[in-house]
Design a protein around this motif. Structure first.
Motif, PDB file in Angstrom:
ATOM      1  N   LEU A 164       0.820  -1.213   0.000  1.00 41.89           N
ATOM      2  CA  LEU A 164       0.000   0.000   0.000  1.00 41.89           C
ATOM      3  C   LEU A 164       0.855   1.265   0.000  1.00 41.89           C
ATOM      4  N   LYS A 165       1.942   1.250   0.759  1.00 41.92           N
ATOM      5  CA  LYS A 165       2.833   2.418   0.790  1.00 41.92           C
ATOM      6  C   LYS A 165       3.472   2.623  -0.580  1.00 41.92           C
ATOM      7  N   ASN A 166       3.874   1.547  -1.217  1.00 34.97           N
ATOM      8  CA  ASN A 166       4.466   1.623  -2.548  1.00 34.97           C
ATOM      9  C   ASN A 166       3.460   2.191  -3.559  1.00 34.97           C
ATOM     10  N   LYS A 167       2.232   1.712  -3.505  1.00 35.52           N
ATOM     11  CA  LYS A 167       1.189   2.164  -4.429  1.00 35.52           C
ATOM     12  C   LYS A 167       0.839   3.640  -4.213  1.00 35.52           C
ATOM     13  N   SER A 168       0.919   4.110  -2.970  1.00 35.87           N
ATOM     14  CA  SER A 168       0.536   5.492  -2.676  1.00 35.87           C
ATOM     15  C   SER A 168       1.664   6.487  -2.928  1.00 35.87           C
ATOM     16  N   ASN A 169       2.907   5.989  -3.044  1.00 33.81           N
ATOM     17  CA  ASN A 169       4.076   6.851  -3.241  1.00 33.81           C
ATOM     18  C   ASN A 169       4.243   7.898  -2.136  1.00 33.81           C
ATOM     19  N   HIS A 170       3.827   7.556  -0.910  1.00 33.37           N
ATOM     20  CA  HIS A 170       3.931   8.508   0.198  1.00 33.37           C
ATOM     21  C   HIS A 170       4.901   8.061   1.283  1.00 33.37           C
ATOM     22  N   GLY A 171       5.610   6.973   1.051  1.00 35.43           N
ATOM     23  CA  GLY A 171       6.597   6.538   2.037  1.00 35.43           C
ATOM     24  C   GLY A 171       5.990   5.941   3.288  1.00 35.43           C
ATOM     25  N   LYS A 172       6.805   5.943   4.347  1.00 38.56           N
ATOM     26  CA  LYS A 172       6.418   5.223   5.560  1.00 38.56           C
ATOM     27  C   LYS A 172       5.162   5.783   6.221  1.00 38.56           C
ATOM     28  N   ILE A 173       4.563   4.934   7.016  1.00 37.40           N
ATOM     29  CA  ILE A 173       3.395   5.324   7.800  1.00 37.40           C
ATOM     30  C   ILE A 173       3.926   6.195   8.941  1.00 37.40           C
ATOM     31  N   LYS A 174       3.408   7.412   9.035  1.00 35.38           N
ATOM     32  CA  LYS A 174       3.930   8.351  10.028  1.00 35.38           C
ATOM     33  C   LYS A 174       3.230   8.240  11.367  1.00 35.38           C
ATOM     34  N   PHE A 175       1.994   7.685  11.372  1.00 28.32           N
ATOM     35  CA  PHE A 175       1.255   7.604  12.633  1.00 28.32           C
ATOM     36  C   PHE A 175       0.059   6.678  12.461  1.00 28.32           C
ATOM     37  N   ASN A 176      -0.585   6.384  13.582  1.00 27.55           N
ATOM     38  CA  ASN A 176      -1.793   5.564  13.593  1.00 27.55           C
ATOM     39  C   ASN A 176      -2.894   6.223  12.761  1.00 27.55           C
ATOM     40  N   TYR A 177      -3.805   5.406  12.289  1.00 28.49           N
ATOM     41  CA  TYR A 177      -4.995   5.841  11.560  1.00 28.49           C
ATOM     42  C   TYR A 177      -4.688   6.427  10.173  1.00 28.49           C
ATOM     43  N   THR A 178      -3.637   5.906   9.550  1.00 29.17           N
ATOM     44  CA  THR A 178      -3.437   6.156   8.124  1.00 29.17           C
ATOM     45  C   THR A 178      -4.414   5.223   7.418  1.00 29.17           C
ATOM     46  N   LYS A 179      -5.139   5.762   6.444  1.00 31.68           N
ATOM     47  CA  LYS A 179      -6.224   5.016   5.814  1.00 31.68           C
ATOM     48  C   LYS A 179      -5.978   4.885   4.307  1.00 31.68           C
ATOM     49  N   PHE A 180      -6.304   3.709   3.775  1.00 29.98           N
ATOM     50  CA  PHE A 180      -6.130   3.420   2.348  1.00 29.98           C
ATOM     51  C   PHE A 180      -7.468   2.982   1.773  1.00 29.98           C
ATOM     52  N   LEU A 181      -7.959   3.712   0.766  1.00 32.05           N
ATOM     53  CA  LEU A 181      -9.216   3.380   0.104  1.00 32.05           C
ATOM     54  C   LEU A 181      -8.909   2.680  -1.214  1.00 32.05           C
ATOM     55  N   ILE A 182      -9.489   1.497  -1.396  1.00 33.16           N
ATOM     56  CA  ILE A 182      -9.237   0.662  -2.566  1.00 33.16           C
ATOM     57  C   ILE A 182     -10.561   0.459  -3.306  1.00 33.16           C
ATOM     58  N   ASP A 183     -10.535   0.632  -4.621  1.00 34.85           N
ATOM     59  CA  ASP A 183     -11.769   0.529  -5.410  1.00 34.85           C
ATOM     60  C   ASP A 183     -12.164  -0.924  -5.678  1.00 34.85           C
ATOM     61  N   ARG A 184     -13.272  -1.097  -6.357  1.00 33.53           N
ATOM     62  CA  ARG A 184     -13.829  -2.426  -6.638  1.00 33.53           C
ATOM     63  C   ARG A 184     -12.946  -3.264  -7.557  1.00 33.53           C
ATOM     64  N   GLU A 185     -11.984  -2.640  -8.215  1.00 36.89           N
ATOM     65  CA  GLU A 185     -11.068  -3.356  -9.108  1.00 36.89           C
ATOM     66  C   GLU A 185      -9.760  -3.714  -8.393  1.00 36.89           C
ATOM     67  N   GLY A 186      -9.643  -3.285  -7.146  1.00 39.95           N
ATOM     68  CA  GLY A 186      -8.429  -3.578  -6.384  1.00 39.95           C
ATOM     69  C   GLY A 186      -7.357  -2.511  -6.491  1.00 39.95           C
ATOM     70  N   ASN A 187      -7.693  -1.347  -7.041  1.00 36.17           N
ATOM     71  CA  ASN A 187      -6.729  -0.262  -7.188  1.00 36.17           C
ATOM     72  C   ASN A 187      -6.793   0.698  -6.010  1.00 36.17           C
ATOM     73  N   LEU A 188      -5.640   1.185  -5.593  1.00 36.63           N
ATOM     74  CA  LEU A 188      -5.603   2.181  -4.536  1.00 36.63           C
ATOM     75  C   LEU A 188      -6.157   3.486  -5.099  1.00 36.63           C
ATOM     76  N   VAL A 189      -7.187   4.005  -4.446  1.00 41.99           N
ATOM     77  CA  VAL A 189      -7.799   5.270  -4.848  1.00 41.99           C
ATOM     78  C   VAL A 189      -7.080   6.422  -4.162  1.00 41.99           C
TER      79      VAL A 189
END
Length: 158
Positions: free
Chosen positions: A110-135
């Protein structure tokens, strides 16, 4: 490198497998959680969204992590706390690392797909569409109800 989100599996608090392959054609929201974090109130919003949109295709997956030293000591205590204080019924995996050497492969992906690097804190959220793509990747401070329209949009794209 894993090709898509549907290749991942997690172990739920109760020992059952959370198989992302079962979530094809569903909208998925993955969140790293922590019971004792000041942002833990987001669990109520996540549960609200899960209850409101689960029948329309939304799946919420909580992944507790003690990487920021705000999670309870055991999976059982975490599970009980989330249910008692926040009414959580959506699937919660066993505790896992979201950064570093022993990080969960799902978060590496998920971090690779978002291009935002490491998780900086709790409650980082990733929304994925019906095709399996990171939105979108949402910051810890972005309350789940603030992006409810994004969830609705993805549900309606199905």
């Amino acid at each position: 490198m894993t090709k898509n989100i549907y290749n991942f599996k997690l172990t739920e608090m109760n020992g059952q497998t959370i198989d992302f392959n079962n979530f094809r054609d569903r909208v998925i929201l993955v969140v790293n959680t922590a019971s004792k974090c000041g942002l833990a109130g987001q669990l109520k919003d996540l549960e609200y969204l899960y209850q409101k949109y689960n029948n329309d295709g939304l799946v919420v997956i909580g992944v507790p992590s003690n990487q920021f030293h705000m999670e309870l000591k055991s999976n059982q205590k975490t599970s009980e706390y989330c249910q008692l204080h926040f009414g959580v019924t959506f699937p919660m995996s066993k505790q896992a690392k979201v950064n570093g050497k022993d990080e969960l492969p799902l978060f590496k992906y998920l971090k690779n797909k978002s291009n935002h690097g490491k998780i900086k804190f709790n409650y980082t959220k990733f929304l994925i569409d019906r095709e399996g793509n990171l939105v979108r990747r949402y910051s810890p401070l972005k309350a789940p109800k603030k992006f409810e329209q994004d969830i609705i949009n993805e549900i309606n794209n199905g």
